[in-house]
Design a protein around this motif. Sequence first.
Motif, PDB file in Angstrom:
ATOM      1  N   VAL A 173       0.862  -1.176   0.000  1.00 15.37           N
ATOM      2  CA  VAL A 173       0.000   0.000   0.000  1.00 15.37           C
ATOM      3  C   VAL A 173       0.899   1.226   0.000  1.00 15.37           C
ATOM      4  CG1 VAL A 173      -0.154   0.058   2.520  1.00 15.37           C
ATOM      5  CG2 VAL A 173      -1.932   1.169   1.161  1.00 15.37           C
ATOM      6  N   LEU A 174       0.461   2.286  -0.669  1.00 11.12           N
ATOM      7  CA  LEU A 174       1.199   3.542  -0.659  1.00 11.12           C
ATOM      8  C   LEU A 174       0.504   4.514   0.296  1.00 11.12           C
ATOM      9  CD1 LEU A 174       2.034   4.198  -4.423  1.00 11.12           C
ATOM     10  CD2 LEU A 174       3.653   3.647  -2.594  1.00 11.12           C
ATOM     11  N   ARG A 175       1.259   5.000   1.261  1.00 15.49           N
ATOM     12  CA  ARG A 175       0.732   6.010   2.185  1.00 15.49           C
ATOM     13  C   ARG A 175       0.904   7.387   1.539  1.00 15.49           C
ATOM     14  NH1 ARG A 175       4.468   4.442   7.073  1.00 15.49           N
ATOM     15  NH2 ARG A 175       5.884   4.331   5.287  1.00 15.49           N
ATOM     16  N   PHE A 176      -0.195   8.084   1.364  1.00 20.53           N
ATOM     17  CA  PHE A 176      -0.243   9.351   0.636  1.00 20.53           C
ATOM     18  C   PHE A 176      -0.508  10.470   1.643  1.00 20.53           C
ATOM     19  CE2 PHE A 176      -2.852  11.821  -2.789  1.00 20.53           C
ATOM     20  CZ  PHE A 176      -1.793  12.666  -3.021  1.00 20.53           C
ATOM     21  N   PHE A 232       5.309   8.527   5.061  1.00 26.19           N
ATOM     22  CA  PHE A 232       4.560   8.320   3.824  1.00 26.19           C
ATOM     23  C   PHE A 232       5.528   7.952   2.702  1.00 26.19           C
ATOM     24  CE2 PHE A 232       3.046  12.330   5.929  1.00 26.19           C
ATOM     25  CZ  PHE A 232       2.088  11.724   6.731  1.00 26.19           C
ATOM     26  N   GLU A 233       4.984   7.357   1.657  1.00 23.94           N
ATOM     27  CA  GLU A 233       5.788   7.088   0.457  1.00 23.94           C
ATOM     28  C   GLU A 233       5.620   8.171  -0.594  1.00 23.94           C
ATOM     29  OE1 GLU A 233       5.832   4.136   2.928  1.00 23.94           O
ATOM     30  OE2 GLU A 233       3.911   4.284   1.867  1.00 23.94           O
ATOM     31  N   ILE A 234       4.443   8.762  -0.668  1.00 22.96           N
ATOM     32  CA  ILE A 234       4.156   9.841  -1.610  1.00 22.96           C
ATOM     33  C   ILE A 234       3.457  10.951  -0.839  1.00 22.96           C
ATOM     34  CG2 ILE A 234       4.090   8.399  -3.685  1.00 22.96           C
ATOM     35  CD1 ILE A 234       1.055   8.293  -3.448  1.00 22.96           C
ATOM     36  N   ALA A 235       3.543  12.171  -1.327  1.00 24.50           N
ATOM     37  CA  ALA A 235       2.991  13.277  -0.542  1.00 24.50           C
ATOM     38  C   ALA A 235       2.791  14.508  -1.407  1.00 24.50           C
ATOM     39  CB  ALA A 235       3.921  13.614   0.621  1.00 24.50           C
ATOM     40  N   MET A 269       5.545  14.866  -4.077  1.00 23.54           N
ATOM     41  CA  MET A 269       6.833  14.239  -3.832  1.00 23.54           C
ATOM     42  C   MET A 269       6.696  12.722  -3.776  1.00 23.54           C
ATOM     43  SD  MET A 269       8.738  17.002  -3.355  1.00 23.54           S
ATOM     44  CE  MET A 269      10.230  16.501  -2.479  1.00 23.54           C
ATOM     45  N   ALA A 270       7.799  12.039  -4.032  1.00 20.55           N
ATOM     46  CA  ALA A 270       7.869  10.581  -3.881  1.00 20.55           C
ATOM     47  C   ALA A 270       9.185  10.238  -3.219  1.00 20.55           C
ATOM     48  CB  ALA A 270       7.758   9.881  -5.235  1.00 20.55           C
ATOM     49  N   ALA A 308      10.481   2.422 -11.565  1.00 20.13           N
ATOM     50  CA  ALA A 308       9.327   2.204 -12.434  1.00 20.13           C
ATOM     51  C   ALA A 308       8.044   2.690 -11.757  1.00 20.13           C
ATOM     52  CB  ALA A 308       9.200   0.727 -12.795  1.00 20.13           C
ATOM     53  N   LEU A 309       7.927   2.482 -10.453  1.00 22.49           N
ATOM     54  CA  LEU A 309       6.747   2.939  -9.718  1.00 22.49           C
ATOM     55  C   LEU A 309       6.705   4.458  -9.666  1.00 22.49           C
ATOM     56  CD1 LEU A 309       4.250   2.448  -7.988  1.00 22.49           C
ATOM     57  CD2 LEU A 309       5.761   2.129  -6.004  1.00 22.49           C
ATOM     58  N   ARG A 310       7.853   5.087  -9.422  1.00 20.95           N
ATOM     59  CA  ARG A 310       7.893   6.552  -9.400  1.00 20.95           C
ATOM     60  C   ARG A 310       7.506   7.135 -10.759  1.00 20.95           C
ATOM     61  NH1 ARG A 310      13.253   7.992  -8.552  1.00 20.95           N
ATOM     62  NH2 ARG A 310      13.985   5.879  -8.157  1.00 20.95           N
ATOM     63  N   GLU A 311       7.947   6.490 -11.830  1.00 18.94           N
ATOM     64  CA  GLU A 311       7.610   6.987 -13.163  1.00 18.94           C
ATOM     65  C   GLU A 311       6.126   6.802 -13.457  1.00 18.94           C
ATOM     66  OE1 GLU A 311       7.917   8.979 -16.637  1.00 18.94           O
ATOM     67  OE2 GLU A 311       9.338   8.891 -14.970  1.00 18.94           O
ATOM     68  N   ARG A 312       5.541   5.676 -13.046  1.00 18.76           N
ATOM     69  CA  ARG A 312       4.095   5.487 -13.223  1.00 18.76           C
ATOM     70  C   ARG A 312       3.313   6.520 -12.418  1.00 18.76           C
ATOM     71  NH1 ARG A 312       4.983   0.042 -12.145  1.00 18.76           N
ATOM     72  NH2 ARG A 312       3.576   0.081 -10.349  1.00 18.76           N
ATOM     73  N   PHE A 313       3.800   6.810 -11.236  1.00 20.01           N
ATOM     74  CA  PHE A 313       3.171   7.833 -10.391  1.00 20.01           C
ATOM     75  C   PHE A 313       3.204   9.186 -11.093  1.00 20.01           C
ATOM     76  CE2 PHE A 313       3.833  10.658  -6.471  1.00 20.01           C
ATOM     77  CZ  PHE A 313       2.464  10.805  -6.249  1.00 20.01           C
ATOM     78  N   ARG A 314       4.366   9.556 -11.632  1.00 25.01           N
ATOM     79  CA  ARG A 314       4.507  10.824 -12.339  1.00 25.01           C
ATOM     80  C   ARG A 314       3.547  10.902 -13.532  1.00 25.01           C
ATOM     81  NH1 ARG A 314       9.260  13.283 -12.131  1.00 25.01           N
ATOM     82  NH2 ARG A 314      10.307  11.259 -11.949  1.00 25.01           N
ATOM     83  N   GLN A 315       3.530   9.867 -14.345  1.00 20.91           N
ATOM     84  CA  GLN A 315       2.677   9.877 -15.526  1.00 20.91           C
ATOM     85  C   GLN A 315       1.194   9.868 -15.156  1.00 20.91           C
ATOM     86  OE1 GLN A 315       3.784  10.540 -18.504  1.00 20.91           O
ATOM     87  NE2 GLN A 315       5.871  10.584 -17.660  1.00 20.91           N
TER      88      GLN A 315
END
Length: 292
Positions: free
Chosen positions: A37-40, A90-93, A227-228, A235-242
């Motif tokens: 799970v990603l904590r946002f 968190f992982e993303i914010a 942020m990430a 690959a996950l960071r790039e999918r998040f960005r896109q």
Amino acid sequence: MSRALDFGRRRCLQKGVMFVLAPLFVPAGVQAESLTVLRFGVHPFRAPEPLFSLHRGMVAFLGESLGMPVRFYTRAGFDEFALALRDEAFEIAITAPHVAAWLAADHGWEAVATYDIRLAPVLATLTRPLPTPLSVEALRGRRIAVADLNTIISQVGLNALRQLGSAPTRDIELVVTPTHGAALQALLNGSVDYALVANTVFGQFQKEHPALRAVPFGPSVPHLVVMARSNLPEALRERFRQSLLRFHDSPAGASYFTETGYVRFVPVRAEDMALMAGFVDTLRLRYDRGGP
């Protein structure tokens, strides 16, 4: 340790809104690749309930786009949220631009995207006429609500007051509130004469309270930054960005950007991050070295 406000779990009411907190903690030794799970974490520029409601569609969209659950978190105040980011809660914010510069410089975060609109302080009023032109004399003796003094808008706005020749604690009464939303609520409640807040939060409130008025009160700055954690798989960071960059084309994104006025997500500009670099030493002193 302060606890995250987790909207993936049960909530209850007690003297307003209280939340049953059951945060998901991932030990520091767990590899990012093993996350399920990603904590946002979302910057607390409004109270938790409307903040969660505002981002509900984004959370669902990201979960579907990334192929894994995304859980919304926030904190009660600016300091708590900054420390949670530093401590990898968190992982993303989404966070303030000067905090983003500090995290990228010192704490293993990557700036992924920002909003296609700039932040600027405005002086808002409900019943009292706005002073024209703005001057120390026009504001002397008035009560002005502001968000946490560490927010970028409060810092820029208070600097604008000083440039008018005002010593905020001498010429006016500052009423410090946890968030921009709380500052505007104080104005709506009639407990202050003006509110010094972010233009975008003002716009969101004005939709519900058309009698609100505001004038610019200082220069613009970069908007909130997404942020990430740099230790997430590339690959996950790039999918998040896109996913963020196409969010405005989705039904949830169309609704979100109509409600907020944030236009869309765009890549972070290097010059904007450079502009915020001047705040990094102050944040280091406050959060890393135990300063005031």
